[in-house]
Scaffold this motif. Structure first.
Motif, PDB file in Angstrom:
ATOM      1  N   UNK A 103      16.324   4.925  37.274  1.00 33.14           N
ATOM      2  CA  UNK A 103      14.873   4.408  37.617  1.00 33.14           C
ATOM      3  C   UNK A 103      13.960   5.593  37.911  1.00 33.14           C
ATOM      4  N   UNK A 104      14.177   6.602  37.342  1.00 30.33           N
ATOM      5  CA  UNK A 104      13.278   7.763  37.042  1.00 30.33           C
ATOM      6  C   UNK A 104      11.959   7.419  36.661  1.00 30.33           C
ATOM      7  N   UNK A 105      10.870   7.999  36.774  1.00 25.59           N
ATOM      8  CA  UNK A 105       9.659   7.783  36.146  1.00 25.59           C
ATOM      9  C   UNK A 105       9.833   7.875  34.549  1.00 25.59           C
ATOM     10  N   UNK A 106      10.849   8.599  34.054  1.00 22.96           N
ATOM     11  CA  UNK A 106      10.693   8.897  32.406  1.00 22.96           C
ATOM     12  C   UNK A 106      11.518   7.620  31.873  1.00 22.96           C
ATOM     13  N   UNK A 107      12.026   6.735  32.635  1.00 29.05           N
ATOM     14  CA  UNK A 107      12.354   5.485  32.241  1.00 29.05           C
ATOM     15  C   UNK A 107      11.681   4.364  32.697  1.00 29.05           C
ATOM     16  N   UNK A 108      11.006   4.431  33.858  1.00 33.03           N
ATOM     17  CA  UNK A 108      10.295   3.234  34.275  1.00 33.03           C
ATOM     18  C   UNK A 108       8.956   3.089  33.718  1.00 33.03           C
ATOM     19  N   UNK A 109       8.406   4.426  33.463  1.00 37.40           N
ATOM     20  CA  UNK A 109       6.967   4.614  32.883  1.00 37.40           C
ATOM     21  C   UNK A 109       6.836   4.372  31.435  1.00 37.40           C
ATOM     22  N   UNK A 110       8.087   4.649  30.841  1.00 34.88           N
ATOM     23  CA  UNK A 110       7.867   4.673  29.031  1.00 34.88           C
ATOM     24  C   UNK A 110       8.140   3.375  28.501  1.00 34.88           C
ATOM     25  N   UNK A 193      35.459   1.187  36.528  1.00 36.71           N
ATOM     26  CA  UNK A 193      34.497   1.451  35.625  1.00 36.71           C
ATOM     27  C   UNK A 193      33.192   2.042  36.133  1.00 36.71           C
ATOM     28  N   UNK A 194      32.534   3.031  35.751  1.00 38.72           N
ATOM     29  CA  UNK A 194      31.338   3.467  36.271  1.00 38.72           C
ATOM     30  C   UNK A 194      30.431   3.148  34.975  1.00 38.72           C
ATOM     31  N   UNK A 195      29.258   2.722  34.813  1.00 37.20           N
ATOM     32  CA  UNK A 195      28.418   2.852  33.769  1.00 37.20           C
ATOM     33  C   UNK A 195      27.070   3.157  34.072  1.00 37.20           C
ATOM     34  N   UNK A 196      26.671   4.447  33.471  1.00 38.51           N
ATOM     35  CA  UNK A 196      25.320   5.000  33.888  1.00 38.51           C
ATOM     36  C   UNK A 196      24.525   4.600  32.704  1.00 38.51           C
ATOM     37  N   UNK A 197      23.414   4.094  33.024  1.00 38.27           N
ATOM     38  CA  UNK A 197      22.155   3.558  32.139  1.00 38.27           C
ATOM     39  C   UNK A 197      21.051   4.470  32.305  1.00 38.27           C
ATOM     40  N   UNK A 198      20.776   5.353  31.445  1.00 36.22           N
ATOM     41  CA  UNK A 198      19.868   6.570  31.721  1.00 36.22           C
ATOM     42  C   UNK A 198      19.353   7.206  30.371  1.00 36.22           C
ATOM     43  N   UNK A 199      18.393   7.858  30.379  1.00 37.04           N
ATOM     44  CA  UNK A 199      17.889   8.563  29.170  1.00 37.04           C
ATOM     45  C   UNK A 199      18.310  10.109  29.360  1.00 37.04           C
ATOM     46  N   UNK A 227      16.538   5.363  24.903  1.00 40.46           N
ATOM     47  CA  UNK A 227      15.829   6.199  24.317  1.00 40.46           C
ATOM     48  C   UNK A 227      14.994   7.254  24.943  1.00 40.46           C
ATOM     49  N   UNK A 228      15.096   8.687  24.542  1.00 38.56           N
ATOM     50  CA  UNK A 228      14.656   9.621  25.202  1.00 38.56           C
ATOM     51  C   UNK A 228      14.392  10.952  24.264  1.00 38.56           C
ATOM     52  N   UNK A 229      14.377  11.950  24.832  1.00 42.23           N
ATOM     53  CA  UNK A 229      14.251  13.261  24.033  1.00 42.23           C
ATOM     54  C   UNK A 229      16.023  13.546  23.701  1.00 42.23           C
ATOM     55  N   UNK A 230      15.794  14.438  22.523  1.00 43.20           N
ATOM     56  CA  UNK A 230      16.959  14.868  21.896  1.00 43.20           C
ATOM     57  C   UNK A 230      18.283  15.413  22.831  1.00 43.20           C
ATOM     58  N   UNK A 231      17.558  16.252  23.661  1.00 43.55           N
ATOM     59  CA  UNK A 231      18.548  16.904  24.707  1.00 43.55           C
ATOM     60  C   UNK A 231      19.068  15.811  25.619  1.00 43.55           C
ATOM     61  N   UNK A 232      18.217  14.857  26.132  1.00 41.17           N
ATOM     62  CA  UNK A 232      19.045  13.995  26.982  1.00 41.17           C
ATOM     63  C   UNK A 232      20.216  13.081  26.309  1.00 41.17           C
ATOM     64  N   UNK A 233      19.918  12.818  25.053  1.00 41.52           N
ATOM     65  CA  UNK A 233      20.964  12.232  24.325  1.00 41.52           C
ATOM     66  C   UNK A 233      22.312  13.272  24.274  1.00 41.52           C
TER      67      UNK A 233
END
Length: 303
Positions: A103-110, A193-199, A227-233
């Motif tokens: 829930x960092x700003x790059x996810x919540x404000x995008x 199982x741990x599921x990380x939902x992130x950019x 969806x985020x930048x290529x480095x995040x993927x």
């Protein structure tokens, strides 16, 4: 449900049927009298003459109480008189799923927060009967929901998440994974199982190391890529590979949901709580109600 006279009454509202049955039976008995209300239908002189001739037989007004007794027994049966059965042990499963939501700003404000929460709900549904918990992180990590098998409750908690939920700005995925590990250890979950939902914007060596540590403890970490930048993927794919998990995107959730849904629930442990198990005796009262019902059957009169 109430407890009276040592019995648990599961549906006490059916008690209202008893006075209704008694009043109705008394009313009918009063109107019908012993001659079936012929006193009101016949000329008094004719009725008196028929009495003298022996042509009048007393009615069966008393039978009007049999329906009241049947209804009373049915009402008591429907109230569900029950006795507690002690000694029942409850169990909990030791297979769990932990959602780690970015829930960092790059996810919540995008503009991607709605899709992120939708992905989280899909994971909770795939978990089935397994215990599921949720962690959220931005600058710090917080417990969003403890382990529970109540998927609807967790869905309700997720639905309340918005851009203002996290009090500290930033992005600390390593902290989110670390909190997930502590929750698993505290709940004594054996397999999860741990599921990380992130950019993946702030994924670094510390987060990958934490994910690998979880995998070594029997908790592989899968990722759902926002969806985020290529480095995040690239970082998210590296984390999933290091933690023995699956990788999915918001458009193709199958690899992660299929993995979570395919885990068998095989580990159970007794809890320290006893379940309240009630044995309902209402069915036996239904059989008892057949006795007065028998007297309501039509009978052939002997001439």
């Amino acid at each position: 449900m109430i407890e009276v006279l040592g019995y648990f009454w599961q549906r006490p509202y059916w008690l209202a049927l008893i006075p209704v049955a008694i009043v109705a039976a008394a009313f009918l008995a009063h109107r019908m009298d012993r001659l079936g209300a012929w006193e009101r239908a016949m000329d008094p002189a004719l009725l008196a003459a028929m009495r003298r001739m022996g042509r009048v037989q007393p009615g069966a007004g008393r039978r009007n109480w049999w329906p009241a007794l049947v209804l009373a027994l049915l009402a008591i049966a429907l109230m569900g008189p029950s006795v507690e059965h002690r000694g029942s042990v409850s169990y909990r499963n030791l297979d769990g799923v932990v959602l780690v939501l970015d829930l960092s700003p790059s996810v919540t404000t995008g503009g991607r927060l709605f899709d992120t929460l939708t992905a989280a709900r899909l994971v909770t549904r795939a978990a089935g009967t397994r215990q599921t918990a949720a962690v959220a992180f931005a600058g710090e990590a917080y417990t969003l929901a403890p382990f529970s098998t109540d998927a609807s409750s967790l869905d309700g908690t997720i639905a309340l998440v918005d851009a203002e939920t996290m009090p500290v700005a930033g992005s600390n995925p390593a902290g989110g994974l670390r909190l997930a590990r502590r929750m698993i250890e505290d709940a004594q979950i054996l397999s999860s199982d741990v599921v990380l939902v992130s950019d993946g914007a702030a994924i670094g060596p510390d987060a990958i190391a934490e994910a690998a540590s979880l995998a070594a403890r029997g908790a592989p970490v899968s990722v759902v890529e926002v969806p985020g930048d290529a480095q995040g993927a690239v970082s998210l794919r590296a984390l999933a590979a290091a933690a023995g998990g699956a990788h999915a995107t918001l458009e193709t959730m199958g690899p992660v949901t299929d993995l979570v849904a395919g885990r068998p629930v095989t580990r159970l442990a007794a809890t320290g709580y006893s379940m309240l198990v009630l044995k309902d005796y209402g069915r036996y009262l239904l059989l008892l109600a057949l006795i007065p019902a028998f007297f309501l059957l039509p009978r052939r009169r002997q001439r």
